[in-house]
Design an enzyme around this catalytic site. Structure first.
Site, PDB file in Angstrom:
ATOM      1  N   ARG A 144       0.790  -1.136  -0.117  1.00  0.00           N
ATOM      2  CA  ARG A 144      -0.099   0.049   0.021  1.00  0.00           C
ATOM      3  C   ARG A 144       0.846   1.154  -0.026  1.00  0.00           C
ATOM      4  O   ARG A 144       0.602   2.237  -0.599  1.00  0.00           O
ATOM      5  CB  ARG A 144      -0.888  -0.063   1.213  1.00  0.00           C
ATOM      6  CG  ARG A 144      -1.899  -1.069   1.078  1.00  0.00           C
ATOM      7  CD  ARG A 144      -3.009  -0.842   2.133  1.00  0.00           C
ATOM      8  NE  ARG A 144      -2.688  -1.679   3.463  1.00  0.00           N
ATOM      9  CZ  ARG A 144      -3.074  -2.823   3.573  1.00  0.00           C
ATOM     10  NH1 ARG A 144      -3.681  -3.604   3.035  1.00  0.00           N
ATOM     11  NH2 ARG A 144      -2.813  -3.215   4.745  1.00  0.00           N
TER      12      ARG A 144
ATOM     13  N   PHE B 135     -10.564  -5.991  -6.237  1.00  0.00           N
ATOM     14  CA  PHE B 135     -10.578  -6.838  -4.882  1.00  0.00           C
ATOM     15  C   PHE B 135     -10.301  -5.650  -3.585  1.00  0.00           C
ATOM     16  O   PHE B 135      -9.334  -5.920  -2.941  1.00  0.00           O
ATOM     17  CB  PHE B 135      -9.554  -7.903  -4.779  1.00  0.00           C
ATOM     18  CG  PHE B 135      -9.836  -8.730  -6.075  1.00  0.00           C
ATOM     19  CD1 PHE B 135     -10.890  -9.707  -6.151  1.00  0.00           C
ATOM     20  CD2 PHE B 135      -9.010  -8.711  -7.080  1.00  0.00           C
ATOM     21  CE1 PHE B 135     -11.121 -10.513  -7.126  1.00  0.00           C
ATOM     22  CE2 PHE B 135      -9.056  -9.389  -8.230  1.00  0.00           C
ATOM     23  CZ  PHE B 135     -10.084 -10.302  -8.490  1.00  0.00           C
TER      24      PHE B 135
ATOM     25  N   ASP C 259     -15.099  -4.239  -5.491  1.00  0.00           N
ATOM     26  CA  ASP C 259     -15.203  -5.489  -4.787  1.00  0.00           C
ATOM     27  C   ASP C 259     -16.501  -6.017  -4.843  1.00  0.00           C
ATOM     28  O   ASP C 259     -17.566  -5.200  -5.086  1.00  0.00           O
ATOM     29  CB  ASP C 259     -14.906  -5.132  -3.193  1.00  0.00           C
ATOM     30  CG  ASP C 259     -14.576  -6.502  -2.408  1.00  0.00           C
ATOM     31  OD1 ASP C 259     -13.634  -6.457  -1.911  1.00  0.00           O
ATOM     32  OD2 ASP C 259     -15.591  -7.281  -2.171  1.00  0.00           O
ATOM     33  N   SER C 260     -16.664  -7.452  -5.044  1.00  0.00           N
ATOM     34  CA  SER C 260     -18.019  -7.779  -5.289  1.00  0.00           C
ATOM     35  C   SER C 260     -18.880  -7.713  -3.897  1.00  0.00           C
ATOM     36  O   SER C 260     -20.138  -8.047  -3.934  1.00  0.00           O
ATOM     37  CB  SER C 260     -18.198  -9.159  -5.839  1.00  0.00           C
ATOM     38  OG  SER C 260     -17.166 -10.126  -4.906  1.00  0.00           O
TER      39      SER C 260
ATOM     40  N   ASP D 142      -5.259  -7.489  -6.010  1.00  0.00           N
ATOM     41  CA  ASP D 142      -4.973  -8.316  -4.745  1.00  0.00           C
ATOM     42  C   ASP D 142      -6.056  -9.138  -4.286  1.00  0.00           C
ATOM     43  O   ASP D 142      -6.856  -8.916  -3.534  1.00  0.00           O
ATOM     44  CB  ASP D 142      -4.431  -7.119  -3.681  1.00  0.00           C
ATOM     45  CG  ASP D 142      -4.356  -7.918  -2.381  1.00  0.00           C
ATOM     46  OD1 ASP D 142      -3.667  -9.088  -2.499  1.00  0.00           O
ATOM     47  OD2 ASP D 142      -4.774  -7.337  -1.215  1.00  0.00           O
TER      48      ASP D 142
ATOM     49  N   CYS E 211      -1.884 -14.602  -2.888  1.00  0.00           N
ATOM     50  CA  CYS E 211      -1.694 -15.067  -1.485  1.00  0.00           C
ATOM     51  C   CYS E 211      -2.236 -16.445  -1.068  1.00  0.00           C
ATOM     52  O   CYS E 211      -1.996 -16.796   0.016  1.00  0.00           O
ATOM     53  CB  CYS E 211      -2.502 -14.086  -0.576  1.00  0.00           C
ATOM     54  SG  CYS E 211      -4.310 -14.278  -0.772  1.00  0.00           S
TER      55      CYS E 211
HETATM   56  N1  SAH Z   1      -6.945  -5.802  -1.247  1.00  0.00           N
HETATM   57  C1  SAH Z   1      -7.471  -5.882   0.002  1.00  0.00           C
HETATM   58  C2  SAH Z   1      -7.729  -7.200   0.549  1.00  0.00           C
HETATM   59  C3  SAH Z   1      -8.408  -7.910  -0.399  1.00  0.00           C
HETATM   60  S1  SAH Z   1      -9.428  -9.293   0.253  1.00  0.00           S
HETATM   61  C4  SAH Z   1      -6.646  -5.058   1.061  1.00  0.00           C
HETATM   62  O1  SAH Z   1      -5.791  -4.371   0.859  1.00  0.00           O
HETATM   63  O2  SAH Z   1      -7.220  -4.985   2.245  1.00  0.00           O
HETATM   64  C5  SAH Z   1     -10.307  -9.996  -1.184  1.00  0.00           C
HETATM   65  C6  SAH Z   1     -11.413  -9.367  -1.476  1.00  0.00           C
HETATM   66  O3  SAH Z   1     -12.157  -9.862  -2.604  1.00  0.00           O
HETATM   67  C7  SAH Z   1     -12.661  -9.285  -0.526  1.00  0.00           C
HETATM   68  O4  SAH Z   1     -13.211  -8.129  -0.156  1.00  0.00           O
HETATM   69  C8  SAH Z   1     -13.802 -10.140  -1.471  1.00  0.00           C
HETATM   70  O5  SAH Z   1     -15.155  -9.538  -1.213  1.00  0.00           O
HETATM   71  C9  SAH Z   1     -13.447  -9.633  -2.877  1.00  0.00           C
HETATM   72  N2  SAH Z   1     -13.702 -10.721  -3.675  1.00  0.00           N
HETATM   73  C10 SAH Z   1     -13.538 -11.890  -3.784  1.00  0.00           C
HETATM   74  N3  SAH Z   1     -14.024 -12.261  -5.100  1.00  0.00           N
HETATM   75  C11 SAH Z   1     -14.277 -11.191  -6.049  1.00  0.00           C
HETATM   76  C12 SAH Z   1     -14.610 -11.101  -7.234  1.00  0.00           C
HETATM   77  N4  SAH Z   1     -14.696 -12.064  -8.124  1.00  0.00           N
HETATM   78  N5  SAH Z   1     -14.950  -9.661  -7.652  1.00  0.00           N
HETATM   79  C13 SAH Z   1     -14.792  -8.688  -6.800  1.00  0.00           C
HETATM   80  N6  SAH Z   1     -14.400  -8.939  -5.465  1.00  0.00           N
HETATM   81  C14 SAH Z   1     -14.216 -10.295  -5.249  1.00  0.00           C
END
Ligand code: SAH
Length: 391
Positions: A210, A226, A248-249, A295, A335
């Protein structure tokens, strides 16, 4: 001394313990005494030499996890490891700027099955094994003695736990704990929902990425895929991004992104939050972004998922590489434990080949420095990030 209950390894199978790898696979064991799941037992070589003390589980293929390589009382070993973990983090963060960090990173701190994250004066602990479950009272006692905590909350919800036959558990272990804590990461404010947030609340392992985003964002249009808490987005805004789109979904994640944006009033403008599936967005939309962050959650949660996960990682990276304008950055992460650095590198290479795009690796990264990896347990390197410059 023959009546001491102990686990004896097969001949020639002591090498990994001598190399301080903390796992004992059931196939390496010649004989077990009768034991309860979670019980700590000494482990000896076939020639009778003491090697380690580990806690055991009869149904797990990783049947033992080492807590100490010394012949010492287990409470002494756990105390020492916790004190070492506290010592390692001393001075890493200025509490006026960053007051959320990982205090214990499982095998990385010699405490398999235990994660402890600190959110200001609240500790959130995650236990994934029977063996660690038995040590919980000791851990709570040490934490309270060593740190000035308002409360200790347990949030133990994992597939690993269910595999061990432990049900999920969430609840207060000690003191008091507000449902929401406002924390600072490098000066940016985040609200952490202790009870309802994902994992222990924040994805602390990406802190350094970040920060990297902040340094890359000036004058750029940024897409954060995400986005969850919108962490990357807020640092991009701080770094002077022209605009930031977070996707984010999950509605809850988008609400959290909005709340965090409002907590940092100077960053409120120029931030669009889209509640949508990332795969669909990348496929169907133009991508006029010259910094994209990918991510995703772990696409491979178990070994059998690896092929499907590879397709997923390749797809999102290919779409970005194909559609990004020239002279752009792509910060891409995985991850998944089961996708190592080599495989991840190959996937990104294939994505670039298929996108017919020239790109270079500017830097490669692992999880933030409060998530140490034991030299003897390379499996602890779960997070991989590559910063690509796309020509
Ligand atoms: N980048 C974030 C952490 C990501 S966690 C940070 O820095 O804190 C992963 C996220 O992806 C979750 O919030 C989940 O809701 C979202 N997610 C999972 N599958 C998804 C998809 N197909 N499309 C959009 N978001 C998704």
């Amino acid at each position: 001394m023959n009546d001491v209950r102990k686990v004896v390894l097969k001949q020639g199978r002591e090498k990994s313990l001598r190399n301080r790898h903390p796992w004992i696979f059931s196939g390496a064991v010649d004989s077990f005494p009768e034991f309860q799941n979670g019980e700590v037992l000494p482990v000896h070589s076939s020639s009778g030499e003491f090697l380690a003390k580990a806690y055991f589980h009869a149904q797990n293929s990783i049947s033992g996890r080492v807590l100490t390589f010394l012949d010492e009382p287990i409470s002494q070993a756990v105390t020492r490891r916790l004190l070492e973990a506290i010592q390692l983090r001393k001075g890493l963060f200025d509490p006026d700027v960053t007051n959320c960090y990982r205090l214990v990173n499982a095998e990385g701190d010699g405490l398999a099955g235990l994660v402890i994250d600190i959110y200001d004066d609240v500790a959130v602990i995650q236990i994934s094994t029977y063996g660690m479950e038995a040590l919980k009272p000791l851990i709570v006692q040490i934490l309270n003695a060593q740190l000035r905590l308002q409360g200790i909350y347990e949030k133990s919800q994992s597939a690993a736990r269910r595999q061990e036959g432990l049900s999920n558990f969430s609840g207060l272990l000690s003191g008091e704990c507000p449902q929401e804590v406002i924390v600072k990461e490098n000066g940016t404010l985040f609200v952490v929902d202790i009870e309802e947030g994902q994992k222990t609340g924040l994805f602390l392992d990406q802190r350094q990425m970040r920060q990297l985003t902040q340094t890359l964002s000036s004058g750029r249009r940024v897409l954060n895929c995400f986005s969850y808490t919108a962490g990357f987005s807020l640092f991009a805004l701080k770094g002077g991004a022209l605009s930031v789109t977070s996707i984010d979904s999950s509605q809850k994640a988008c609400d959290c992104a909005r709340a965090n944006t409002h907590l940092n009033p100077t960053l409120k403008n120029r931030h669009e939050i889209v509640c949508e599936d990332v795969f669909g967005f990348l496929k169907n939309k133009e991508l006029p972004f010259n910094l994209i962050i990918l991510d995703p959650p772990a696409f491979a949660k178990k070994k059998q998922d690896v092929n499907e996960a590879c397709r997923g990682y390749k797809e999102i990276n290919r779409l970005c590489l194909q559609k990004m304008p020239p002279s752009s950055y792509l910060l891409t992460s995985s991850c998944s434990h089961f996708i190592d650095e080599n495989l991840f590198g190959q996937l990104i290479f294939q994505a670039a080949v298929e996108a017919n795009r020239e790109a270079v690796i500017c830097s490669s990264h692992i999880q933030a420095l409060d998530h140490p990896v034991s030299l003897f347990h390379p499996e602890g390197r779960y997070l991989k990030s590559l910063l690509l410059y796309v020509k």
